[in-house]
Scaffold this active site. Structure first.
Site, PDB file in Angstrom:
ATOM      1  N   CYS A   2       0.836  -1.202   0.000  1.00 32.00           N
ATOM      2  CA  CYS A   2       0.000   0.000   0.000  1.00 32.00           C
ATOM      3  C   CYS A   2       0.865   1.243   0.000  1.00 32.00           C
ATOM      4  CB  CYS A   2      -0.821   0.132   1.262  1.00 32.00           C
ATOM      5  SG  CYS A   2      -1.732  -1.265   1.751  1.00 32.00           S
ATOM      6  N   ARG A  27       4.485  -0.483  -6.562  1.00 27.90           N
ATOM      7  CA  ARG A  27       4.540  -1.422  -5.453  1.00 27.90           C
ATOM      8  C   ARG A  27       3.454  -2.486  -5.526  1.00 27.90           C
ATOM      9  NH1 ARG A  27       6.374   0.785  -0.356  1.00 27.90           N
ATOM     10  NH2 ARG A  27       8.027   2.205  -0.843  1.00 27.90           N
ATOM     11  N   TRP A  75      -3.380  -2.709  -0.894  1.00 25.78           N
ATOM     12  CA  TRP A  75      -3.093  -4.101  -1.235  1.00 25.78           C
ATOM     13  C   TRP A  75      -3.786  -4.906  -0.141  1.00 25.78           C
ATOM     14  CZ3 TRP A  75      -0.316  -8.217   1.016  1.00 25.78           C
ATOM     15  CH2 TRP A  75      -0.020  -9.267   0.150  1.00 25.78           C
ATOM     16  N   ASN A  99      -1.632   1.614   6.375  1.00 23.89           N
ATOM     17  CA  ASN A  99      -0.847   0.473   5.890  1.00 23.89           C
ATOM     18  C   ASN A  99      -0.586  -0.434   7.066  1.00 23.89           C
ATOM     19  OD1 ASN A  99      -0.667   1.658   3.432  1.00 23.89           O
ATOM     20  ND2 ASN A  99       1.510   2.185   3.572  1.00 23.89           N
ATOM     21  N   GLY A 100      -0.707  -1.733   6.856  1.00 17.69           N
ATOM     22  CA  GLY A 100      -0.395  -2.675   7.935  1.00 17.69           C
ATOM     23  C   GLY A 100      -1.595  -3.535   8.274  1.00 17.69           C
ATOM     24  N   GLU A 477      16.330 -18.412  -7.990  1.00 20.34           N
ATOM     25  CA  GLU A 477      15.930 -17.051  -8.348  1.00 20.34           C
ATOM     26  C   GLU A 477      15.301 -17.037  -9.751  1.00 20.34           C
ATOM     27  OE1 GLU A 477      15.379 -14.417  -6.902  1.00 20.34           O
ATOM     28  OE2 GLU A 477      15.494 -12.857  -8.429  1.00 20.34           O
ATOM     29  N   LYS A 481      11.516 -15.790 -10.555  1.00 18.39           N
ATOM     30  CA  LYS A 481      11.190 -14.744 -11.547  1.00 18.39           C
ATOM     31  C   LYS A 481      10.107 -15.239 -12.496  1.00 18.39           C
ATOM     32  CE  LYS A 481      12.511 -11.857 -10.139  1.00 18.39           C
ATOM     33  NZ  LYS A 481      13.298 -11.634  -9.006  1.00 18.39           N
ATOM     34  N   GLU A 484       6.775 -15.344 -10.685  1.00 14.23           N
ATOM     35  CA  GLU A 484       6.257 -14.015 -10.329  1.00 14.23           C
ATOM     36  C   GLU A 484       5.584 -13.317 -11.493  1.00 14.23           C
ATOM     37  OE1 GLU A 484       8.970 -11.784  -7.049  1.00 14.23           O
ATOM     38  OE2 GLU A 484      10.014 -12.274  -8.896  1.00 14.23           O
ATOM     39  N   HIS A 500      16.004 -37.829  -6.392  1.00 12.17           N
ATOM     40  CA  HIS A 500      15.276 -38.071  -5.145  1.00 12.17           C
ATOM     41  C   HIS A 500      13.808 -37.655  -5.247  1.00 12.17           C
ATOM     42  CE1 HIS A 500      18.948 -39.221  -3.155  1.00 12.17           C
ATOM     43  NE2 HIS A 500      19.522 -38.142  -3.645  1.00 12.17           N
ATOM     44  N   LYS A 599       5.543  -4.715  -4.027  1.00  8.46           N
ATOM     45  CA  LYS A 599       6.950  -4.461  -3.752  1.00  8.46           C
ATOM     46  C   LYS A 599       7.064  -3.882  -2.350  1.00  8.46           C
ATOM     47  CE  LYS A 599      10.998  -3.122  -6.172  1.00  8.46           C
ATOM     48  NZ  LYS A 599      11.445  -4.460  -6.517  1.00  8.46           N
TER      49      LYS A 599
HETATM   50  N1  HGA Z   1      -5.065  -4.165   6.330  1.00  7.46           N
HETATM   51  C1  HGA Z   1      -5.447  -3.088   5.475  1.00  7.46           C
HETATM   52  C2  HGA Z   1      -4.246  -2.435   4.839  1.00  7.46           C
HETATM   53  C3  HGA Z   1      -3.467  -3.423   4.028  1.00  7.46           C
HETATM   54  C4  HGA Z   1      -2.034  -3.022   3.703  1.00  7.46           C
HETATM   55  O1  HGA Z   1      -1.341  -2.357   4.450  1.00  7.46           O
HETATM   56  N2  HGA Z   1      -1.475  -3.508   2.605  1.00  7.46           N
HETATM   57  O2  HGA Z   1      -0.154  -3.221   2.303  1.00  7.46           O
HETATM   58  C5  HGA Z   1      -6.460  -3.534   4.430  1.00  7.46           C
HETATM   59  O3  HGA Z   1      -6.602  -4.731   4.160  1.00  7.46           O
HETATM   60  O4  HGA Z   1      -7.117  -2.674   3.864  1.00  7.46           O
END
Ligand code: HGA
Length: 604
Positions: A2, A27, A75, A99-100, A477, A481, A484, A500, A599
């Site tokens: 985020c 990101r 995110w 964020n979090g 790696e 890639k 991803e 194995h 990111k």
């Molecule tokens: N938990 C919050 C924010 C998510 C977040 O920080 N993403 O990087 C949500 O789900 O909206």
């Protein structure tokens, strides 16, 4: 992850917020939103599922005026990506971007519902808005309401709060998710990354863990976790303003792949002069008896490669662990250990938490290998060895990885001095490193051959990557890639492990990519290749021509430039990066912002 942007100014800020979000788009995110208010006006909020572009279009149709505002790219962690779950979240006059993760959100939600608050989203974030609103209703000023709220929260947050009743203020709080204040002339800004604010300012104050700050047009005041006033001085940023420009390239990832010769040369600057390695900045490592490296994702692969180097070249025992594992298990601290953390952004939540735990359990000497000066990891470590890759925008890490490897080779030499690394060996490594930018340049010339080869992967659903020794993490790696950005399921194996289990997977539909420099393990690798050939697997081998590989049958050998085996892992990374890039382009995926990924992973 985020992104957060906020502003308190005398001019209209909607465009500043939008530009900030666009600069953080790389990101990865799933929705975007903003809220703006004029000094006497109502708060207006706009949110959209999908790209910032959709938010920009909505804003163009309904322009919002006002000098105070907050904005966010989300995110999702709690609640699916949707407009209702997009930030800012609201509770009456309060708007919050966050964020979090708030870990005790369920209990808080129940309590707040009992108090009569109605929830509009499924997010954990919304509890923050209602909690602040409830403290405001009890008569607290906005700053005090945020201070009281954070005492109720368990988990991680970087948050910015706006209140319709305090129209020329923002209150921000940081615990586990970075925030930086930007200072303009008669205006202040806030963001989760200084990159968002470079078009408006170069002067930043970095918030520390536990800080709360009151931000106004002409001033900002910071309080620590005990609510005591603290100084967080402004510093001039050295990050380049145009770091977010794609230039002539179709994708950031390709641009960043091509920037590697320069990024490596920059990382070596001042550390390698006239064939001599100048490693004094790393301090005295002579007492180090063991190295513990902690990292996640691509950085973990750099760490894995370094383990081969540190043990074989420096003769120092080295252990490598994924940060999210290290932080939740009880590990034994060996005396005189050097703890090394690796993270491109320096804000990776798991790596930061692992560093903090490591310090708590008794690691005395900590070193961060990082690409972002001033990041939390750098500030909280005793020493830092900066990679100078420049801003990396593509979610799939490329130049950050190869410069991490260069930094780790420098660390290896610093550790090996006075131990088993001879002066002769050090001279050879220095010469190999000096030659590295040119070797990478030559490897990039494989681009069109690899583009042609990529056609043969685009229809595949699975792929295997094989390597031995220090090339095994490079195979890992390469597989990462491909996963991803092209969404092809890919696994890497140490080639000796084939028999194995994974041999059972091999048939004509399974492409197998092998990294085969001409090192002491090449004969062993040849046997592994024969085992695959005998079972009809389709082989793509990146090899030193001198390795003399058998090219009969379903085998394609792509010659890689001859190089010193000690730096070969760095050189062999390049064709694997190009392969995943071209496969992704053929498949038409979103190369720079692959689905579900972000990111700078600032949540755990
Ligand atoms: N938990 C919050 C924010 C998510 C977040 O920080 N993403 O990087 C949500 O789900 O909206």
């Amino acid at each position: 992850m985020c992104g957060i942007v906020g502003a308190v100014a005398q001019r209209d800020v909607a465009d500043i917020l939008l530009t900030g979000l666009q600069r953080l788009e790389y990101r990865g995110y799933d929705s975007a939103g903003l809220a703006v208010q004029a000094s006497q006006g109502q708060v207006q909020r706009l949110r959209r599922l999908g790209k910032v572009e959709a938010l920009a279009e909505a804003l163009a149709q309904t322009p919002i005026q006002g000098g105070t505002g907050i904005a966010h790219t989300r995110w999702a962690t709690h609640g699916q990506p949707s407009e209702a779950n997009a930030h800012p979240h609201q509770s009456g006059p309060i708007m919050v971007v966050h964020n979090g993760i708030i870990e005790n959100h369920s209990e808080l939600r129940q309590q707040l519902q009992q108090q009569g608050f109605e929830f509009q989203s499924q997010t954990d974030t919304e509890v923050i808005a209602h909690l602040i609103a409830s403290f405001r209703q009890q008569g607290h000023a906005l700053l005090q309401a945020v201070m009281a709220t954070r005492k109720q929260l368990t988990g991680a947050y970087g948050m910015v709060v706006m209140d319709e009743q305090s129209p020329e203020q923002l209150v921000v709080a940081r615990s586990g998710s970075p925030l930086v204040i930007g200072a303009g002339i008669g205006e202040h800004f806030i963001a989760s990354d200084q990159l968002a604010l470079l078009p408006v300012t170069q002067r930043f104050a970095f918030l520390e863990e536990g800080d709360v700050a009151l931000i106004e047009r002409r001033s900002y005041q910071v309080f620590d976790s005990q609510d005591q006033v603290v100084e967080r001085p402004l510093v001039e940023s050295t990050v380049e303003h145009d770091a977010g420009d794609k230039g002539q390239f179709r994708h950031y990832m390709l641009k960043e792949i091509y920037e590697q010769p320069q990024a490596i040369a920059n990382t070596l600057e001042g550390r390698l002069e006239n064939g001599q390695l100048n490693l004094e900045a790393l301090g005295d490592l002579s007492q180090v008896e063991q190295v513990q490296i902690i990292a996640c994702g691509t950085s973990y692969h750099a760490a894995m490669t370094a383990r081969y180097w540190i043990e074989s070249l420096a003769g120092v025992p080295c252990n490598v662990e994924i940060a999210s594992e290290f932080r939740y298990r009880r590990s034994v601290v060996r005396p005189s250990s050097l703890l090394v953390t690796i993270s491109q952004s320096g804000e990776t939540a798991d790596t930061l938490a692992a560093l903090r735990l490591a310090k708590d359990i008794g690691y005395q000497q900590t070193l961060a290998i990082c690409n972002v000066p001033g990041s939390s990891l750098v500030r909280e470590s005793d020493m830092a060895l900066m990679t100078r890759a420049g801003a990396e925008i593509g979610v799939a890490s490329t130049k950050a990885f190869t410069t991490q490897l260069v930094a780790l080779m420098l660390l290896t030499v610093a550790l090996g001095r006075g131990r088993q690394l001879s002066t002769e060996q050090e001279k050879d490594i220095a010469a190999a490193l000096a030659h590295l930018p040119a070797l990478i340049e030559k490897s990039l010339a494989m681009n069109s051959d690899i583009e042609a080869l990529a056609q043969r992967f685009a229809e595949k659903h699975h792929a295997l990557f094989l390597g031995r020794g220090s090339q095994y993490p490079i195979a890992m790696e390469g597989a990462l890639k491909l996963k991803e950005i092209s969404y092809i399921h890919a696994e890497a194996y140490a080639a000796g492990e084939l028999k194995h289990g994974p041999l059972a997977l091999i048939d004509a539909e399974m492409p197998i990519v092998v990294v085969a420099p001409n090192n002491e393990l090449v004969e062993k690798l040849k046997s592994n290749i024969e085992e695959v050939r005998a079972r009809g697997g389709e082989l793509f081998i990146f090899a030193d021509e001198a390795a003399g590989l058998n090219t009969e049958g379903n085998v394609m050998v792509l010659p890689v430039v001859h190089c010193d085996n000690r730096i070969a892992p760095i050189v062999y990374t390049i064709p694997l990066q190009l392969l995943s890039y071209h496969v992704a382009v053929i498949k038409g995926t979103d190369v720079d912002q692959p689905r579900n990924l972000a990111k700078s992973v600032t949540v755990e």
